[in-house]
Design an enzyme around this catalytic site. Structure first.
Site, mmCIF file in Angstrom:
data_model
loop_
_atom_site.group_PDB
_atom_site.id
_atom_site.type_symbol
_atom_site.label_atom_id
_atom_site.label_comp_id
_atom_site.label_asym_id
_atom_site.label_seq_id
_atom_site.Cartn_x
_atom_site.Cartn_y
_atom_site.Cartn_z
ATOM 1 N N HIS B 183 34.601 36.206 50.062
ATOM 2 C CA HIS B 183 33.684 35.294 49.373
ATOM 3 C C HIS B 183 32.236 35.574 49.763
ATOM 4 O O HIS B 183 31.361 35.725 48.902
ATOM 5 C CB HIS B 183 34.062 33.847 49.708
ATOM 6 C CG HIS B 183 33.168 32.826 49.066
ATOM 7 N ND1 HIS B 183 32.095 32.271 49.712
ATOM 8 C CD2 HIS B 183 33.184 32.302 47.831
ATOM 9 C CE1 HIS B 183 31.491 31.429 48.902
ATOM 10 N NE2 HIS B 183 32.137 31.416 47.748
ATOM 11 N N ARG B 290 30.621 33.674 34.895
ATOM 12 C CA ARG B 290 31.740 32.922 35.494
ATOM 13 C C ARG B 290 31.490 31.441 35.270
ATOM 14 O O ARG B 290 30.655 30.853 35.944
ATOM 15 C CB ARG B 290 31.826 33.186 36.985
ATOM 16 C CG ARG B 290 32.078 34.622 37.406
ATOM 17 C CD ARG B 290 32.159 34.659 38.927
ATOM 18 N NE ARG B 290 32.407 35.980 39.467
ATOM 19 C CZ ARG B 290 31.460 36.834 39.839
ATOM 20 N NH1 ARG B 290 30.192 36.500 39.706
ATOM 21 N NH2 ARG B 290 31.785 38.005 40.351
ATOM 22 N N ARG B 346 33.608 34.243 30.666
ATOM 23 C CA ARG B 346 34.999 34.121 31.113
ATOM 24 C C ARG B 346 35.372 32.648 31.234
ATOM 25 O O ARG B 346 34.658 31.888 31.887
ATOM 26 C CB ARG B 346 35.180 34.811 32.464
ATOM 27 C CG ARG B 346 36.612 34.758 32.969
ATOM 28 C CD ARG B 346 36.774 35.527 34.258
ATOM 29 N NE ARG B 346 36.146 34.837 35.373
ATOM 30 C CZ ARG B 346 36.078 35.338 36.612
ATOM 31 N NH1 ARG B 346 36.563 36.528 36.877
ATOM 32 N NH2 ARG B 346 35.506 34.663 37.575
ATOM 33 N N GLU B 481 43.686 42.557 34.664
ATOM 34 C CA GLU B 481 43.569 42.435 36.115
ATOM 35 C C GLU B 481 44.932 42.224 36.771
ATOM 36 O O GLU B 481 45.011 41.941 37.962
ATOM 37 C CB GLU B 481 42.608 41.302 36.482
ATOM 38 C CG GLU B 481 42.881 40.001 35.758
ATOM 39 C CD GLU B 481 41.778 38.946 35.976
ATOM 40 O OE1 GLU B 481 41.040 39.033 36.967
ATOM 41 O OE2 GLU B 481 41.679 38.032 35.132
ATOM 42 N N GLY B 502 39.385 43.988 35.460
ATOM 43 C CA GLY B 502 39.005 43.259 36.676
ATOM 44 C C GLY B 502 39.633 43.986 37.841
ATOM 45 O O GLY B 502 40.728 43.667 38.280
ATOM 46 N N THR B 503 38.924 45.002 38.327
ATOM 47 C CA THR B 503 39.569 45.911 39.290
ATOM 48 C C THR B 503 39.735 45.295 40.671
ATOM 49 O O THR B 503 40.551 45.774 41.446
ATOM 50 C CB THR B 503 38.804 47.243 39.384
ATOM 51 O OG1 THR B 503 37.436 46.968 39.653
ATOM 52 C CG2 THR B 503 38.935 48.015 38.091
ATOM 53 N N ASN B 504 38.998 44.231 40.999
ATOM 54 C CA ASN B 504 39.273 43.545 42.267
ATOM 55 C C ASN B 504 40.676 42.955 42.250
ATOM 56 O O ASN B 504 41.488 43.216 43.138
ATOM 57 C CB ASN B 504 38.279 42.388 42.482
ATOM 58 C CG ASN B 504 37.013 42.843 43.174
ATOM 59 O OD1 ASN B 504 36.947 43.958 43.670
ATOM 60 N ND2 ASN B 504 36.020 41.988 43.192
ATOM 61 N N ASP B 505 40.934 42.142 41.235
ATOM 62 C CA ASP B 505 42.246 41.505 41.158
ATOM 63 C C ASP B 505 43.343 42.534 40.913
ATOM 64 O O ASP B 505 44.451 42.423 41.442
ATOM 65 C CB ASP B 505 42.266 40.443 40.055
ATOM 66 C CG ASP B 505 41.789 39.096 40.586
ATOM 67 O OD1 ASP B 505 40.918 39.105 41.467
ATOM 68 O OD2 ASP B 505 42.293 38.060 40.149
ATOM 69 N N CYS B 567 34.864 45.469 35.295
ATOM 70 C CA CYS B 567 34.206 44.240 35.722
ATOM 71 C C CYS B 567 34.494 44.061 37.197
ATOM 72 O O CYS B 567 35.634 43.967 37.604
ATOM 73 C CB CYS B 567 34.788 43.090 34.920
ATOM 74 S SG CYS B 567 34.202 41.490 35.415
#
Lengths: 584, 584
Positions: B183, B290, B346, B481, B502-505, B567
């Site tokens: 975070h 967001r 989103r 994602e 959403g490459t983080n998720d 993203c």
């Protein structure tokens, strides 16, 4: 159907049951039998039909699949084979796989009883249980030890590994939260014990030890009946019928089924007692021995906690040394029991915090002591414990430090487990046994992880063989339970000698859905038709199945003789395992 | 190198810096220049080399990549182009993308300073910050409002959404836990604010408001310096140099880069102020707004909580009605600021518990009140709140009720958000604007989810257009994602008009690794060489990249003109985005 005049017979089941008709009107009977046979070929199920005979002419009115208990389905199928109406192979398809549970678990006696269904939850583990309510695992153990309650129903919001002792002495489990693969559901299915899970209408007030449902309040000691086959929670004390696994009809029927099957079956077992039962039921080996279950026992959890709380490697090794002989004895027992059959042992898998007291319990206890006994030495002790628990605390433990990540972060854990396995195997072999350990590295996502852990296992094996002058054959393989493992299965198969698809975890990560949390939205998903069924109950072929297929193809491309299996609940679901057969 | 005799010159950088040699010994200089040029072509970086000249003969001793600041790299590249040594295109490759940060963020002045590095954490957000320590977001806000501290460093174990107000007034953030996508890291990068995350050697004792590191104790108000570019935590108060985004060399250099790039760039922005800045920096639209960030503001979080705590749809709708005009105003501001550029919005994504007080705080507060004021009315209130928080509590919130699962479970949330978007777009258009909303459904795993949410959006759009007599063009697309979304992208593209990876998720679920928890084992993984880098910092091509490629191919097979983007943090990582360009 009275409009159709005389001789109306309604709901007659199959020609077998209308032998009077056969005698009285043989031409009508023949006609009826031909039609029925065609219908049943098409629907693969017994047909209820309504017909009428007017002026000696047969009129078919309507037909539908017949609803029968599993016992009836098997008896009728056997009768029909005996009378030459269908072949043995056809008979197999006349019985739904799930219907066989009726023989294997106790059932409620409902005839002539006045039944009040309080709520309907998920049929998490089939069977029936009737007993007196307790609200904590401790109460369950206490009531059992004292013999106060003959039969116990453990009622919880949801269960956790800490409830195991209570679950073991209970006849059945009821939870208000959790899905088909919640802790309660998985553990009770493993125990062969009745469970109704996620009965959302039940308010389980653990603080006040009350179960409130349908305007009624049930307290500690009140009687309740559970039907784990349908998910019903029923007020009061119904009678039950015992399981009939030795029923001659079942034995005969299974004798027809066995030669036709294409999947080998191994059992989940962590202790010799379960392994023995699995052998008796015909298991061809142990497919999953969860080594962590061995650490929850009372005489071990202390050493396990010492190991986890250790702040350096030396202290960790000291604690592991105490666990080693216990693990070795476990494995010796399993190898002895399974004789020459393979035993797949999964190295430590769960996040470490599962072995520690709960963070929120510590926080609350500390807050209370701060208010009441701020100078108590216990307070200092709890704060130290909390500090380590906080260090291990994870936002998403399912995606955290677990599986092979434990053995990579703390290689001494893998070393200890490998040593326990090989020392046990060598000892059993020395005593004339023929052990076949298959060591399974959990949660592999890359070839590098596999190489790292496999190297430790092989090194320890070499050391033990050298020390003892004896060797045993063994395999080192992995769970395929992460999308990345499936995507890179060609690489992983360079090192892994077998794949076991952990489809529970693979479903979790492919969908991004926690099996513990799915119940928050599963009802909405089923209602909106987005899911046709719980993906943890029936394998999702389009997504998860695609990964299983891909991994099998990629893996076998690298290693043609790669052994492939499915590990987890999906293996027991008829719809899922038939698709697994197709892809494997 | 003295063994080689006279005229030894060591560590000379490129022919540019040895013009004296050129004058004195032109043939040696020519020779040197030819060799250097070949080496630099090969290594694509400036070369440091050592040479010696003996009896008029040139000996090359060794060569290595030159280490320079970003400012030097850009100036040298421009000089070399000016002198005709390299082309503009070659110059672009002489500067590492990350070196450009040196122009864009403040830097510590280290020359002539005595520096004591206390710890090194992750370089979570580049830049420098020097300020006085506070340990809570509340303290940060208080010290800022009172003007007590001119510059604030917020020091936390890890940050949560509740710390946002404190993070906004701080100059820099230091955390002892969390990875490159924790975070703290993600939010500070969004804010363009310096952050050192996961500095494991720092013990952050939030209860006693102490930071202990390297045997020293820092308290509230003590000075500290952070270097977010290298991850260093430094004792005391260093000087800083401001950012130089308008540096003429940088502007010239970027003028060469721009025509060569193949990726379009959009900004993340949730409020008009950020959107305005993004436009000024050249963003071609908003790629991610967001919407949940809009709900954390003080005047809204109350309504949000009321909405979440509502036990029925009617109450939920009542609370949503109060949020509608606020959301509409947000979107109007964004559409106005971005003028005719696209704005990707989103829908609500995070688990609802993020908007509620923390479960453990409630548990502790209740325990304290039970001990001290058992009859307080506050206690009853807190218990009611806790009951709802417990209902929403999830074992693995990342895999729980979030993303489109929220809008499917509570369709009225999607309805409100869609209405806010379309009413805003219509209003801006009516005032002469040209809004292009692109509505993005998060966490889609199946075509059925996409159809469900897309239908609500389109229905609300139709209603608003009918009510106002105006229409705007819009797109409905999705984040890819989850592995299952990539695996079934051909189906999802039937309904989705764009994909944003959403490459983080996607990294979280493909690896089964939580970005919040990776730091528990990442150090061991890097040390053992299992990971070459944090997969949340640099895209994993073998696994995640395979899914991105597969989804792009499958999606475009269904919808040839499908818009595809990336993203998340990986889009800003040079190594990752060059591979993204290749697959897209």
């Amino acid at each position: 159907m009275s409009a159709h005049g005389e001789d109306v017979v309604s709901g007659v089941r199959t020609p077998l049951h209308i032998s009077e008709l056969e005698r009285a009107m043989p031409h009508v009977y023949e006609n009826l039998r031909a039609i029925t046979s065609k219908l049943e070929k098409h629907y693969r199920d017994m047909q209820d039909f309504e017909f009428t005979i007017q002026d000696g002419k047969l009129y078919m009115l309507q037909t539908r699949n017949g609803k029968r208990t599993g016992l009836a389905a098997v008896r009728v199928a056997i009768d029909m084979v005996r009378e030459g109406l269908i072949t043995q192979e056809e008979a197999i398809f006349r019985v739904e796989p799930n219907q066989l549970y009726d023989f294997l678990v106790p059932r409620l006696v409902e005839k002539g009883e006045k039944i009040e269904v309080l709520a309907t939850g998920l049929p998490a583990s089939p069977g029936a249980a009737v007993g007196q309510i307790v609200f904590t695992a401790e109460d369950a153990v206490k009531m059992h030890q004292k013999g106060t309650f003959k039969s116990i129903i453990l009622v919880r919001g949801e269960t956790t590994p800490e409830d195991i002792a209570g679950m073991e002495v209970a006849s059945g489990i009821l939870t208000s939260r959790g899905g088909m693969t919640s802790h309660a559901a998985v553990v009770t299915r493993g125990m062969g014990k009745c469970c109704v899970a996620g009965a959302g209408d039940c308010v389980v007030d653990e603080a006040n030890k009350e179960l409130r449902v349908k305007g009624k309040t049930f307290k500690h000691g009140d009687w309740i009946s559970l039907d784990g086959t349908t998910g019903r929670v029923i007020a009061g004390k119904l009678k039950t019928l015992d399981a009939q696994p030795d029923d001659p009809d079942l034995v005969k029927f299974m004798g027809w089924v066995d030669p036709e099957r294409r999947l080998g079956i191994r059992a989940n077992a962590d202790i010799p007692r379960d392994a023995k039962q699995a052998r008796e039921f015909g298991a061809e080996g142990i497919g999953l021995c969860r080594t962590e279950h061995m650490f929850f026992a009372e005489d071990r959890i202390g050493h396990m906690r010492t190991m986890i709380l250790a702040s350096n490697e030396a202290d960790r090794r000291e604690a592991l040394k105490k666990l080693l002989p216990m693990q070795r004895a476990d494995f010796e027992g399993l190898f002895q029991t399974m004789e020459s059959l393979p035993v797949t042992i999964r190295l430590l898998d769960p996040p470490l915090h599962e072995f520690l007291p709960k963070r929120e319990d510590l926080l609350v206890e500390i807050a209370r002591l701060e208010e009441t006994k701020p100078k108590s030495p216990k307070l200092k002790e709890l704060r130290t414990l909390l500090a380590r628990v906080e260090e291990l605390h994870e936002m998403n433990p399912m995606l955290g430090l677990r599986g092979c990540r434990l053995g990579i972060t703390f290689p001494e854990i893998t070393e200890m487990q490998a040593r326990a396995i090989f020392e046990a195997a060598v000892a059993v072999k020395a005593a004339g046994g023929n052990p076949h350990p298959e060591i399974m590295i959990p949660l592999i996502g890359s070839i590098e992880e596999m190489k790292n852990q496999s190297a430790i296992v092989k090194q320890v094996a070499g050391e033990v063989f050298k020390e003892t002058g004896k060797t045993v054959e063994y395999l080192v393989g992995t769970m395929i339970e992460l999308p990345r493992a499936a995507l890179t299965a060609d690489q992983i198969a360079e090192e892994a000698e077998f794949f076991s698809f952990g489809t529970n975890d693979l479903t979790q990560t492919t969908f991004g859905i926690s099996r513990d949390d799915i119940n928050n939205f599963l009802p909405a998903y089923l209602k909106a038709g987005i899911f046709k069924q719980d993906p943890f109950a029936t394998l999702d072929q389009a997504g998860v199945g695609q990964l299983v297929k891909m991994a099998t193809a990629k893996g076998r491309n690298t290693r043609a003789n790669l052994k492939v299996g499915i590990c987890g609940e999906h293996g027991g679901d008829p719809e899922s395992s038939s698709s697994a057969t197709r892809s494997a």
